[in-house]
Design an enzyme around this catalytic site. Structure first.
Site, PDB file in Angstrom:
ATOM      1  CG  ASP A 122      -2.004   0.838   1.098  1.00 15.19           C
ATOM      2  OD1 ASP A 122      -2.935   0.530   0.990  1.00 15.19           O
ATOM      3  OD2 ASP A 122      -1.836   2.105   1.039  1.00 15.19           O
ATOM      4  CB  ILE A 123       0.977   4.061  -2.183  1.00 20.59           C
ATOM      5  CG1 ILE A 123       1.461   5.115  -2.606  1.00 20.59           C
ATOM      6  CG2 ILE A 123      -1.180   5.130  -2.089  1.00 20.59           C
ATOM      7  CD1 ILE A 123       1.256   5.937  -4.112  1.00 20.59           C
ATOM      8  CG  ASN A 153     -12.395  -0.754   3.567  1.00 22.65           C
ATOM      9  OD1 ASN A 153     -12.476  -1.110   4.031  1.00 22.65           O
ATOM     10  ND2 ASN A 153     -11.062   0.141   3.369  1.00 22.65           N
ATOM     11  CD  GLN A 198     -14.776  -0.702  -3.206  1.00 22.38           C
ATOM     12  OE1 GLN A 198     -15.959  -0.625  -2.919  1.00 22.38           O
ATOM     13  NE2 GLN A 198     -14.334  -0.745  -3.880  1.00 22.38           N
ATOM     14  CG  HIS A 227      -7.932  -2.829  -2.423  1.00 22.64           C
ATOM     15  ND1 HIS A 227      -9.249  -2.155  -3.022  1.00 22.64           N
ATOM     16  CD2 HIS A 227      -8.495  -1.918  -1.274  1.00 22.64           C
ATOM     17  CE1 HIS A 227     -10.104  -1.469  -2.359  1.00 22.64           C
ATOM     18  NE2 HIS A 227      -9.270  -1.229  -1.287  1.00 22.64           N
ATOM     19  CG  HIS A 286      -6.948  -3.217   2.798  1.00 22.13           C
ATOM     20  ND1 HIS A 286      -5.672  -1.683   3.266  1.00 22.13           N
ATOM     21  CD2 HIS A 286      -8.181  -2.857   2.351  1.00 22.13           C
ATOM     22  CE1 HIS A 286      -6.999  -1.194   2.571  1.00 22.13           C
ATOM     23  NE2 HIS A 286      -7.934  -1.562   1.970  1.00 22.13           N
TER      24      HIS A 286
END
Ligand code: AMP
Ligand code: ZN
Length: 114
Positions: free
Chosen positions: A30-31, A87, A94, A100, A102
């Site tokens: 994750d960024i 989400n 979301q 996706h 997490h």
């Protein structure tokens, strides 16, 4: 083509720090990590959310969880544990409309149910 950030990461059109990839799923860091380990696992085909999965995706979804297990072991967080979050929709915040999971771990987390 759909203007989807995560489809672009899969296609290599925008950079992603890839943690795992196979024919069906891709995982990348994750960024904006919320924990020491924060990885997103996504299907390689565009599915917007869990509201859009079908019976045909049954094997793919199982494959995603098996990938989670593999990635958690690779990242060294399997034993101490980690949290999975999906989400779906506005009430869950979301932000990216490509399904996706997490994977969040690397430190202790309080129970989210209170
Ligand atoms: P969600 O709120 O469940 O839709 O989460 C979307 C997640 O995607 C957030 O944690 C973002 O930090 C992450 N994210 C957005 N763009 C990127 C990107 N280009 N590379 C990696 N992670 C991203
Ligand atoms: Zn997509």
């Amino acid at each position: 083509m759909i203007n989807c950030t995560f489809c672009k990461i899969i296609a290599g059109e925008i950079p992603g720090k890839i943690a795992y990839k196979d024919d069906l799923v891709t995982a990348f860091h994750d960024i904006n990590p919320v924990a020491p380990t924060h990885i997103l696992v996504i299907p390689n085909k565009h599915i917007a959310s869990t509201n859009d999965i079908t019976q045909q995706d049954e094997a793919l979804l199982g494959h995603m969880l098996l990938a989670v297990k593999k990635i958690a072991a690779d990242q060294g967080i399997a034993e101490k544990g980690y949290r999975l979050i999906i989400n779906t929709g506005p009430d869950a915040n979301q932000v990216v409309q490509h399904l996706h999971v997490h994977i969040i771990g690397g430190h202790y987390m309080r129970h989210p149910m209170g």
